[in-house]
Design an enzyme around this catalytic site. Sequence first.
Site, PDB file in Angstrom:
ATOM      1  N   GLY A  12       0.811  -1.223   0.000  1.00  0.00           N
ATOM      2  CA  GLY A  12       0.000   0.000   0.000  1.00  0.00           C
ATOM      3  C   GLY A  12       0.838   1.264   0.000  1.00  0.00           C
ATOM      4  O   GLY A  12       0.531   2.231   0.695  1.00  0.00           O
ATOM      5  N   THR A  14       2.586   4.265  -2.745  1.00  0.00           N
ATOM      6  CA  THR A  14       1.948   5.027  -3.827  1.00  0.00           C
ATOM      7  C   THR A  14       1.596   4.097  -4.989  1.00  0.00           C
ATOM      8  O   THR A  14       0.523   4.217  -5.590  1.00  0.00           O
ATOM      9  CB  THR A  14       2.877   6.158  -4.312  1.00  0.00           C
ATOM     10  OG1 THR A  14       3.452   6.794  -3.169  1.00  0.00           O
ATOM     11  CG2 THR A  14       2.125   7.186  -5.114  1.00  0.00           C
ATOM     12  N   ALA A  15       2.492   3.133  -5.285  1.00  0.00           N
ATOM     13  CA  ALA A  15       2.230   2.233  -6.419  1.00  0.00           C
ATOM     14  C   ALA A  15       0.969   1.399  -6.164  1.00  0.00           C
ATOM     15  O   ALA A  15       0.108   1.267  -7.049  1.00  0.00           O
ATOM     16  CB  ALA A  15       3.437   1.328  -6.645  1.00  0.00           C
ATOM     17  N   GLU A  49       8.408  12.405  -4.419  1.00  0.00           N
ATOM     18  CA  GLU A  49       7.546  13.567  -4.192  1.00  0.00           C
ATOM     19  C   GLU A  49       7.512  14.531  -5.363  1.00  0.00           C
ATOM     20  O   GLU A  49       7.026  15.643  -5.241  1.00  0.00           O
ATOM     21  CB  GLU A  49       8.012  14.269  -2.907  1.00  0.00           C
ATOM     22  CG  GLU A  49       8.076  13.281  -1.743  1.00  0.00           C
ATOM     23  CD  GLU A  49       8.006  13.906  -0.376  1.00  0.00           C
ATOM     24  OE1 GLU A  49       8.694  14.911  -0.161  1.00  0.00           O
ATOM     25  OE2 GLU A  49       7.258  13.375   0.478  1.00  0.00           O
ATOM     26  N   LYS A  78       4.722  22.021 -10.593  1.00  0.00           N
ATOM     27  CA  LYS A  78       6.101  21.826 -11.058  1.00  0.00           C
ATOM     28  C   LYS A  78       6.126  22.022 -12.576  1.00  0.00           C
ATOM     29  O   LYS A  78       5.408  21.324 -13.295  1.00  0.00           O
ATOM     30  CB  LYS A  78       6.538  20.401 -10.699  1.00  0.00           C
ATOM     31  CG  LYS A  78       7.842  19.959 -11.339  1.00  0.00           C
ATOM     32  CD  LYS A  78       8.188  18.535 -10.926  1.00  0.00           C
ATOM     33  CE  LYS A  78       9.381  18.001 -11.685  1.00  0.00           C
ATOM     34  NZ  LYS A  78       9.648  16.583 -11.404  1.00  0.00           N
ATOM     35  N   THR A 343      10.869   9.939 -12.692  1.00  0.00           N
ATOM     36  CA  THR A 343      10.073   9.181 -13.655  1.00  0.00           C
ATOM     37  C   THR A 343       9.376   7.959 -13.044  1.00  0.00           C
ATOM     38  O   THR A 343       8.655   7.250 -13.747  1.00  0.00           O
ATOM     39  CB  THR A 343      10.978   8.677 -14.802  1.00  0.00           C
ATOM     40  OG1 THR A 343      12.175   8.149 -14.227  1.00  0.00           O
ATOM     41  CG2 THR A 343      11.311   9.791 -15.764  1.00  0.00           C
TER      42      THR A 343
HETATM   43  C1  LIG Z   1      15.655   8.229  -3.043  1.00  0.00           C
HETATM   44  C2  LIG Z   1      14.408   8.091  -3.862  1.00  0.00           C
HETATM   45  C3  LIG Z   1      13.827   9.217  -4.438  1.00  0.00           C
HETATM   46  C4  LIG Z   1      12.682   9.088  -5.225  1.00  0.00           C
HETATM   47  N1  LIG Z   1      12.139  10.182  -5.837  1.00  0.00           N
HETATM   48  C5  LIG Z   1      11.108  10.036  -6.680  1.00  0.00           C
HETATM   49  C6  LIG Z   1      10.533  11.150  -7.339  1.00  0.00           C
HETATM   50  O1  LIG Z   1      10.920  12.291  -7.171  1.00  0.00           O
HETATM   51  N2  LIG Z   1       9.505  10.926  -8.181  1.00  0.00           N
HETATM   52  C7  LIG Z   1       8.996   9.678  -8.400  1.00  0.00           C
HETATM   53  O2  LIG Z   1       8.082   9.519  -9.207  1.00  0.00           O
HETATM   54  N3  LIG Z   1       9.484   8.628  -7.731  1.00  0.00           N
HETATM   55  C8  LIG Z   1      10.522   8.761  -6.898  1.00  0.00           C
HETATM   56  N4  LIG Z   1      11.001   7.678  -6.234  1.00  0.00           N
HETATM   57  C9  LIG Z   1      10.320   6.398  -6.375  1.00  0.00           C
HETATM   58  C10 LIG Z   1       9.081   6.377  -5.509  1.00  0.00           C
HETATM   59  O3  LIG Z   1       9.435   6.595  -4.155  1.00  0.00           O
HETATM   60  C11 LIG Z   1       8.341   5.063  -5.644  1.00  0.00           C
HETATM   61  O4  LIG Z   1       8.214   4.724  -6.984  1.00  0.00           O
HETATM   62  C12 LIG Z   1       6.950   5.172  -5.049  1.00  0.00           C
HETATM   63  O5  LIG Z   1       6.998   5.675  -3.755  1.00  0.00           O
HETATM   64  C13 LIG Z   1       6.250   3.846  -5.065  1.00  0.00           C
HETATM   65  O6  LIG Z   1       6.830   2.976  -4.122  1.00  0.00           O
HETATM   66  P1  LIG Z   1       6.160   1.558  -3.944  1.00  0.00           P
HETATM   67  O7  LIG Z   1       4.736   1.751  -3.651  1.00  0.00           O
HETATM   68  O8  LIG Z   1       6.534   0.716  -5.108  1.00  0.00           O
HETATM   69  O9  LIG Z   1       6.929   0.934  -2.678  1.00  0.00           O
HETATM   70  P2  LIG Z   1       6.824   1.288  -1.115  1.00  0.00           P
HETATM   71  O10 LIG Z   1       6.482   2.694  -0.862  1.00  0.00           O
HETATM   72  O11 LIG Z   1       8.083   0.753  -0.529  1.00  0.00           O
HETATM   73  O12 LIG Z   1       5.605   0.414  -0.601  1.00  0.00           O
HETATM   74  C14 LIG Z   1       5.727  -0.974  -0.359  1.00  0.00           C
HETATM   75  C15 LIG Z   1       4.448  -1.486   0.303  1.00  0.00           C
HETATM   76  O13 LIG Z   1       4.533  -2.894   0.390  1.00  0.00           O
HETATM   77  C16 LIG Z   1       4.160  -3.290   1.691  1.00  0.00           C
HETATM   78  N5  LIG Z   1       4.829  -4.552   2.021  1.00  0.00           N
HETATM   79  C17 LIG Z   1       6.127  -4.890   1.808  1.00  0.00           C
HETATM   80  N6  LIG Z   1       6.356  -6.123   2.272  1.00  0.00           N
HETATM   81  C18 LIG Z   1       5.178  -6.582   2.789  1.00  0.00           C
HETATM   82  C19 LIG Z   1       4.766  -7.774   3.439  1.00  0.00           C
HETATM   83  N7  LIG Z   1       5.600  -8.794   3.667  1.00  0.00           N
HETATM   84  N8  LIG Z   1       3.476  -7.873   3.827  1.00  0.00           N
HETATM   85  C20 LIG Z   1       2.588  -6.868   3.615  1.00  0.00           C
HETATM   86  N9  LIG Z   1       2.930  -5.718   3.007  1.00  0.00           N
HETATM   87  C21 LIG Z   1       4.208  -5.572   2.606  1.00  0.00           C
HETATM   88  C22 LIG Z   1       4.586  -2.149   2.593  1.00  0.00           C
HETATM   89  O14 LIG Z   1       3.860  -2.171   3.807  1.00  0.00           O
HETATM   90  C23 LIG Z   1       4.227  -0.957   1.722  1.00  0.00           C
HETATM   91  O15 LIG Z   1       2.858  -0.657   1.897  1.00  0.00           O
HETATM   92  C24 LIG Z   1      12.117   7.799  -5.411  1.00  0.00           C
HETATM   93  C25 LIG Z   1      12.680   6.676  -4.804  1.00  0.00           C
HETATM   94  C26 LIG Z   1      13.823   6.814  -4.046  1.00  0.00           C
HETATM   95  C27 LIG Z   1      14.430   5.583  -3.416  1.00  0.00           C
END
Ligand SMILES: Cc1cc2nc3c(=O)[nH]c(=O)nc-3n(C[C@H](O)[C@H](O)[C@H](O)COP(=O)(O)OP(=O)(O)OC[C@H]3O[C@@H](n4cnc5c(N)ncnc54)[C@H](O)[C@@H]3O)c2cc1C
Length: 501
Positions: A12, A14-15, A49, A78, A343
């Site tokens: 849960g 952003t993705a 962000e 932006k 991106t």
């Molecule tokens: C340094 C940095 C800067 C960034 N800057 C940008 C930016 O400026 N613009 C941009 O578009 N993107 C940026 N990104 C990328 C962006 O942060 C991610 O693409 C976005 O936040 C989506 O993350 P996610 O949902 O894939 O993963 P996460 O936010 O890590 O979410 C993972 C989810 O999986 C769940 N989960 C994991 N394991 C389990 C388990 N065993 N059981 C139950 N739940 C589980 C967690 O609870 C969480 O809800 C950046 C990334 C980094 C590292």
Amino acid sequence: MNQPLRIVIAGGGTAGWMAANLLAHRFATIPIDITLIESKDIGTIGVGEGSTPTLKRFFQTLDIAEHQWMPACHATYKVNIKFNGWSGDDNASYSHPFFSQLDVHSERSFYVNALTRRLGLDVETTPDRFFMGGYLAKKNLAPIPSHNFPFAIEYGYHFDSHKLSEFLKQHAKRLGVEHIEGDIASVGTSVSGAISHLTCKDGQVLKGDFFIDCTGFSSLLLQKTLNVPFTSFSNNLFNDSAVVLATPAIDHMPVETESSTMSNGWCWQIPLRNRTGNGYVYSQQYQDKDKAEYELRNKLNLLDSDVEARHLTMRVGQCEQHWVKNCLAVGLSQGFIEPLEATALHLVQITIEQFATYYAKGNYTEKYQQHFNSAMTERFERIRDYIVCHYKLNGRTDSQYWTDNRENMQLSESLLSLLDVWYRKGDIVQEIKRQDIGKHFSAASWHCLLAGYRVFPEIAQHQPASLEEQGDLFEENKLSTFFNRCSLNFEKQKTLFTSAV
Ligand SMILES: Cc1cc2nc3c(=O)[nH]c(=O)nc-3n(C[C@H](O)[C@H](O)[C@H](O)COP(=O)(O)OP(=O)(O)OC[C@H]3O[C@@H](n4cnc5c(N)ncnc54)[C@H](O)[C@@H]3O)c2cc1C
């Protein structure tokens, strides 16, 4: 379909919540049950962000107005990313704008000047001066024109990522998505090797027909369970870490992200309404985490402050396949190209949109899986190339990191070919068409990068008399007058937000 299609989203961040909203919206006309499970304890990455203009389409698709989500997420507009110091001179910068309708009027002049400059003549080539975004950013103007302004303006956003996830969670629930909290302890598979169910630590079992892996860098379903290999980009994108610190909001509320070079990487500055996000992206091969934190604190005048820094590691690259059997990875679980061009969420959105299209077209089967996977791989690679090009062209001489980046020859054929055309004073527009890569970064974006880094030969000693007589081609075109007049149709972002309260 007799039984509802059961889609389970694991994660849960952003993705996960973007996937939940888009799929609930796209598949609203078929019998469907969408469940999202997330762990309270593991949490989200909490960065990410800054967006591209694609996110505007995301909210439009869901019929969510800016006044509904932007204040709730402390969001700002932006129009640019401003790159400081990349060409080697600390005081030099250029902006990479999002291109608007009216920019078609100046694009040609920019290309002509870039070519003229490549021929050795001294003409204006700073991208900011040819595109509307540059003028808006300079004056901190929100990209929302007055009613009678005849051109649509492109822009993205800055926002608080936790608030955005929370906002999207509430919206998805209203669309009928079921939300469960739990820690996934194991992932069950059937004899065919497809995923059959998720088992949580508390014994809950979640069965599904299709699973979306949004578990972040852990990629619990696609990589850990289905054993899909990961292709690292570390041979030409060296950064693997980041340190993040918040500072107070900037009073004049800028409308651009700033990306400034540091000794062994670069630092973002993302202006929100209530605070400023800062992060130093670097490579642990060249800089340890304590030194990185010290350098960032020093830059932000926080050496004596007890404001806490967060350290993150990044896995840069992509899965060999993004959709395997009945599992699609979205977000950090499918791959990540470092955040220089912000991106990642753009890729999240495209992944879900393309998947939804192919899945429905194939009557909710794997029929178009291969087609989808090739398109995603290509997309990741071409975005990677644009970001690699920033490092390849850097002009900094103050550390081994920058020298190694400049001397790195691990470049794709596509990028080598583009650079070759530029150095030979050829036509980049045609080359981008030939390679059919304009949908990733346009010819205007490539011109911004190459001209922004001043990848030009020495200025010829004798400028032709005709050019001297003409003066600056740029001034002659009166573009700056045109854009400055256009900018009278925009309000300062700060005024816009204050008057909306
Ligand atoms: C340094 C940095 C800067 C960034 N800057 C940008 C930016 O400026 N613009 C941009 O578009 N993107 C940026 N990104 C990328 C962006 O942060 C991610 O693409 C976005 O936040 C989506 O993350 P996610 O949902 O894939 O993963 P996460 O936010 O890590 O979410 C993972 C989810 O999986 C769940 N989960 C994991 N394991 C389990 C388990 N065993 N059981 C139950 N739940 C589980 C967690 O609870 C969480 O809800 C950046 C990334 C980094 C590292």
